[in-house]
Scaffold this motif. Sequence first.
Motif: not given
Length: 134
Positions: A121-131
């Motif tokens: 879940l953290r990885t998914r959120l981090d990927a969504q937060a990247e420009p």
Amino acid sequence: MQIGEVAARTELSLRTIRHYEETGLVVPSARSRGGFRLYTERDVARLMVIRRMKPLGFTLDQMRELLDATDRLDADGPYDEATGGRPALLALVRDYERSAAEQVDRLRVQLARAEEFAHDLRTRLDAQAEPTGS
């Protein structure tokens, strides 16, 4: 010591301690003149055994059986030879130790899966937060 101090030391609620008293798992060693429950270090040790058994899924009857066996072993006889005596008590405690170890292993697997899930879940959120680099 009074029930409030026991609750603080064991991290159990007053209600839980009273419930264990009602079910016969732990009985206060004495009562004060005012009727307050008084507990000894041995009573606290019993409550700690119960507290450690509960998250491993042991029932109240199993807790009672183990506490009875350890009480009889600690009393150092005489043992009821008709029920197998000291060897039977030791075998019973050994069975509980094995059951506890098996449950700990199962909990470790569950914890590892939960950690993997949280990481995903953290990885998914981090990927969504990247420009996106448009």
